[in-house]
Design a protein around this motif. Structure first.
Motif, PDB file in Angstrom:
ATOM      1  N   LYS A   1       0.563  -1.267   0.126  1.00  0.00           N
ATOM      2  CA  LYS A   1       0.078   0.124   0.174  1.00  0.00           C
ATOM      3  C   LYS A   1       1.018   0.909  -0.001  1.00  0.00           C
ATOM      4  CE  LYS A   1      -4.160   2.322   1.987  1.00  0.00           C
ATOM      5  NZ  LYS A   1      -4.965   2.556   3.505  1.00  0.00           N
ATOM      6  N   THR A   2       0.344   2.460  -1.322  1.00  0.00           N
ATOM      7  CA  THR A   2       1.773   3.631  -1.118  1.00  0.00           C
ATOM      8  C   THR A   2       0.775   4.221   0.166  1.00  0.00           C
ATOM      9  OG1 THR A   2       1.254   3.053  -3.263  1.00  0.00           O
ATOM     10  CG2 THR A   2       1.635   5.401  -2.544  1.00  0.00           C
ATOM     11  N   GLN A   3       2.468   5.041   0.814  1.00  0.00           N
ATOM     12  CA  GLN A   3       2.700   5.382   2.002  1.00  0.00           C
ATOM     13  C   GLN A   3       2.451   7.205   1.353  1.00  0.00           C
ATOM     14  OE1 GLN A   3       2.032   4.743   5.340  1.00  0.00           O
ATOM     15  NE2 GLN A   3       1.664   2.759   4.442  1.00  0.00           N
ATOM     16  N   ARG A   4       1.042   7.554   1.644  1.00  0.00           N
ATOM     17  CA  ARG A   4       1.134   9.038   1.681  1.00  0.00           C
ATOM     18  C   ARG A   4       1.677   9.990   2.689  1.00  0.00           C
ATOM     19  NH1 ARG A   4      -1.047   8.890  -3.408  1.00  0.00           N
ATOM     20  NH2 ARG A   4      -3.413   8.149  -3.410  1.00  0.00           N
ATOM     21  N   PRO A   5       2.666  11.352   1.936  1.00  0.00           N
ATOM     22  CA  PRO A   5       3.153  11.940   2.473  1.00  0.00           C
ATOM     23  C   PRO A   5       2.207  12.821   3.938  1.00  0.00           C
ATOM     24  CG  PRO A   5       3.211  13.024   0.692  1.00  0.00           C
ATOM     25  CD  PRO A   5       2.577  11.349   0.415  1.00  0.00           C
ATOM     26  N   LEU A   6       2.894  13.290   4.529  1.00  0.00           N
ATOM     27  CA  LEU A   6       2.032  14.355   5.709  1.00  0.00           C
ATOM     28  C   LEU A   6       1.458  15.699   4.963  1.00  0.00           C
ATOM     29  CD1 LEU A   6       3.932  13.407   9.014  1.00  0.00           C
ATOM     30  CD2 LEU A   6       1.951  12.905   8.520  1.00  0.00           C
ATOM     31  N   ALA A   7       2.330  15.983   4.147  1.00  0.00           N
ATOM     32  CA  ALA A   7       2.430  17.391   3.391  1.00  0.00           C
ATOM     33  C   ALA A   7       1.709  17.320   2.839  1.00  0.00           C
ATOM     34  CB  ALA A   7       3.718  17.132   2.249  1.00  0.00           C
ATOM     35  N   LEU A   8       0.364  16.188   2.440  1.00  0.00           N
ATOM     36  CA  LEU A   8      -0.933  15.979   1.607  1.00  0.00           C
ATOM     37  C   LEU A   8      -1.681  16.862   2.745  1.00  0.00           C
ATOM     38  CD1 LEU A   8      -1.355  11.878   0.865  1.00  0.00           C
ATOM     39  CD2 LEU A   8      -0.765  14.571  -0.854  1.00  0.00           C
ATOM     40  N   LEU A   9      -1.440  17.623   3.646  1.00  0.00           N
ATOM     41  CA  LEU A   9      -2.440  17.959   4.295  1.00  0.00           C
ATOM     42  C   LEU A   9      -3.253  18.825   4.079  1.00  0.00           C
ATOM     43  CD1 LEU A   9      -1.866  16.703   7.528  1.00  0.00           C
ATOM     44  CD2 LEU A   9      -4.051  15.938   6.499  1.00  0.00           C
ATOM     45  N   ALA A  10      -1.220  20.175   3.401  1.00  0.00           N
ATOM     46  CA  ALA A  10      -1.522  21.060   2.474  1.00  0.00           C
ATOM     47  C   ALA A  10      -1.623  21.332   1.071  1.00  0.00           C
ATOM     48  CB  ALA A  10      -0.644  22.302   3.327  1.00  0.00           C
ATOM     49  N   GLY A  11      -1.307  20.308   0.745  1.00  0.00           N
ATOM     50  CA  GLY A  11      -1.448  19.194  -0.732  1.00  0.00           C
ATOM     51  C   GLY A  11      -0.457  19.141  -1.572  1.00  0.00           C
ATOM     52  N   GLN A  23       2.932   5.475  -7.701  1.00  0.00           N
ATOM     53  CA  GLN A  23       2.502   3.601  -8.316  1.00  0.00           C
ATOM     54  C   GLN A  23       2.346   3.628  -9.635  1.00  0.00           C
ATOM     55  OE1 GLN A  23      -1.313   2.788  -6.385  1.00  0.00           O
ATOM     56  NE2 GLN A  23      -0.370   0.251  -6.713  1.00  0.00           N
ATOM     57  N   GLN A  24       3.899   3.406 -10.204  1.00  0.00           N
ATOM     58  CA  GLN A  24       3.326   2.918 -11.265  1.00  0.00           C
ATOM     59  C   GLN A  24       3.076   1.774 -11.682  1.00  0.00           C
ATOM     60  OE1 GLN A  24       7.168   4.117 -13.274  1.00  0.00           O
ATOM     61  NE2 GLN A  24       7.142   5.981 -11.470  1.00  0.00           N
ATOM     62  N   SER A  25       2.069   0.990 -12.274  1.00  0.00           N
ATOM     63  CA  SER A  25       1.676  -0.225 -13.072  1.00  0.00           C
ATOM     64  C   SER A  25       1.615  -0.738 -14.058  1.00  0.00           C
ATOM     65  CB  SER A  25       0.760  -0.269 -11.666  1.00  0.00           C
ATOM     66  OG  SER A  25       0.008   0.894 -12.109  1.00  0.00           O
ATOM     67  N   VAL A  26       1.222  -1.593 -14.808  1.00  0.00           N
ATOM     68  CA  VAL A  26       0.595  -2.093 -15.968  1.00  0.00           C
ATOM     69  C   VAL A  26      -1.135  -2.406 -15.776  1.00  0.00           C
ATOM     70  CG1 VAL A  26       0.328  -3.874 -17.747  1.00  0.00           C
ATOM     71  CG2 VAL A  26       2.345  -3.279 -16.788  1.00  0.00           C
ATOM     72  N   ARG A  37      -3.039   9.783  -7.465  1.00  0.00           N
ATOM     73  CA  ARG A  37      -5.194  10.101  -7.694  1.00  0.00           C
ATOM     74  C   ARG A  37      -4.890  10.836  -5.844  1.00  0.00           C
ATOM     75  NH1 ARG A  37      -9.365   6.889  -9.973  1.00  0.00           N
ATOM     76  NH2 ARG A  37     -10.521   7.392  -8.035  1.00  0.00           N
ATOM     77  N   ALA A  38      -5.826  11.541  -5.544  1.00  0.00           N
ATOM     78  CA  ALA A  38      -5.663  11.956  -3.567  1.00  0.00           C
ATOM     79  C   ALA A  38      -4.086  12.606  -3.334  1.00  0.00           C
ATOM     80  CB  ALA A  38      -6.251  10.936  -2.956  1.00  0.00           C
ATOM     81  N   TYR A  39      -3.378  13.498  -4.310  1.00  0.00           N
ATOM     82  CA  TYR A  39      -2.565  14.460  -3.297  1.00  0.00           C
ATOM     83  C   TYR A  39      -3.140  15.699  -3.063  1.00  0.00           C
ATOM     84  CZ  TYR A  39       1.034  10.151  -4.366  1.00  0.00           C
ATOM     85  OH  TYR A  39       1.606   9.391  -4.938  1.00  0.00           O
ATOM     86  N   LYS A  40      -4.356  16.376  -3.666  1.00  0.00           N
ATOM     87  CA  LYS A  40      -4.524  17.237  -3.424  1.00  0.00           C
ATOM     88  C   LYS A  40      -3.632  18.279  -4.236  1.00  0.00           C
ATOM     89  CE  LYS A  40      -6.408  16.592   1.001  1.00  0.00           C
ATOM     90  NZ  LYS A  40      -6.183  17.323   2.448  1.00  0.00           N
ATOM     91  N   ILE A  41      -3.182  17.741  -5.269  1.00  0.00           N
ATOM     92  CA  ILE A  41      -2.363  18.802  -6.321  1.00  0.00           C
ATOM     93  C   ILE A  41      -3.630  20.111  -6.601  1.00  0.00           C
ATOM     94  CG2 ILE A  41      -1.716  18.418  -8.717  1.00  0.00           C
ATOM     95  CD1 ILE A  41      -0.628  16.333  -8.284  1.00  0.00           C
ATOM     96  N   ALA A  42      -3.163  20.781  -6.530  1.00  0.00           N
ATOM     97  CA  ALA A  42      -4.659  22.664  -7.501  1.00  0.00           C
ATOM     98  C   ALA A  42      -3.669  22.532  -9.207  1.00  0.00           C
ATOM     99  CB  ALA A  42      -3.677  23.300  -6.472  1.00  0.00           C
TER     100      ALA A  42
END
Length: 313
Positions: A1-11, A23-26, A37-42
């Motif tokens: 499972k991919t760990q999301r960094p704490l910085a995601l709270l601020a985007g 994550q990279q896959s086929v 997904r779900a990185y709060k990218i603006a």
């Protein structure tokens, strides 16, 4: 499972580092897939850092409000942008991703069909999803998409039927339908020239086939010219592999010209050009320099020959 960094709270900012860590896959249809997904990218930015390695990119569940001009990504086939805040699409947003086949824009804030006009740059677009956007409530919404983008096969998870195509074409080519079409694609609250927004004239199947044949012939001719310019077997093998891999002929030609320029520049690496004969263009033979007296030293005088003294009687 991919760990999301704490910085995601601020985007997060979409940059090369985030792309490398994501994550990279086929995916199930054998496409190389990048999960953003779900990185709060603006903002959609720095996608060139993917180096066009992916057929599928997922930017769902972020805070994106606008689709800007995307970088050249010839390999990209699927782009997922659902569950964002997208309300604007740059007019030339998709000009450099012409191979796109599937676009998912569900659950955003697109209100006008004008914003979807940028999709005209996608001749291979087959699947489009715009559900859960305010624009879907627009009258003639589905007919407009089917008529404007003839390559579409599925709109909002529903297959496009041939009867729908004919119905849309019949309506929008009529006098009343042409007026409606102009109003549908106009920028909101902006006065436009109706002549500039006339319904598109779709080429017949024969014209499309002729166009594709001409493009193929042109690419083949350019490829043969590159082969003729190749000077070594290694260069010919590289061209054949690249052409078979589907690399655009323009890119092949640019790389070939660059390699040729570098090869020509090697003899002049030390800043010295071989002298050439103006008449023949061949390099002149360099003759050894004749010995000259050293500067600042007088020429040595040869001693005078001494004559024997004459005997007196």
């Amino acid at each position: 499972k991919t760990q999301r960094p704490l910085a995601l709270l601020a985007g997060m900012r979409l940059n090369a580092e985030l792309i490398a860590q994501s994550q990279q896959s086929v995916n199930p249809i054998k496409q190389r897939h990048l999960n953003l997904r779900a990185y709060k990218i603006a903002l959609i930015e720095n996608l060139a850092a993917t180096r066009d390695h992916f057929e599928s990119i997922d930017l769902s569940d972020n805070d994106i409000a606008k689709i800007p001009l995307l970088p050249p990504l010839p390999r990209l086939r699927s782009l997922l942008l659902c569950n964002n805040r997208i309300s604007r699409i740059e007019e030339k947003a998709f000009d450099e991703v012409k191979g796109l086949v599937s676009l998912v824009l569900s659950n955003n804030k697109i209100e006008s069909l004008f914003e979807l006009g940028a999709l005209r740059a996608l001749p291979k677009l087959e699947r489009l999803t715009v559900v859960d956007n305010p624009v879907v409530k627009t009258k003639y919404y589905r007919q407009y998409l089917i008529y404007t983008f003839p390559s579409l096969r599925i709109v909002d998870f529903t297959k496009v039927k041939e009867a729908e195509r004919k119905e849309a074409a019949t309506f929008f080519t009529s006098a009343a339908g042409a007026k409606v079409y102009t109003e549908l694609q106009a920028r909101p609250d902006v006065q436009v020239d109706e002549a500039m927004l006339a319904p598109p004239e779709h080429p017949t199947m024969q014209e499309q086939a002729t166009s594709k044949t001409d493009e193929a012939h042109s690419a083949s001719d350019q490829y043969r010219q590159l082969i003729a310019r190749a000077k070594t077997l290694d260069e010919i093998n590289k061209l054949e592999k690249a052409f078979s891999a589907g690399i655009p002929i323009e890119q092949l030609e640019a790389e070939f010209n660059k390699a040729a320029e570098e090869a020509e520049a090697k003899p002049e690496a030390n800043g010295v050009k071989p002298a050439t004969d103006a008449a023949t263009g061949k390099a002149e033979e360099q003759k050894p320099a004749e010995a000259t007296p050293a500067e600042g030293k007088p020429a040595e005088e040869k001693p005078a020959e001494q004559k024997p003294a004459e005997e007196k009687p």
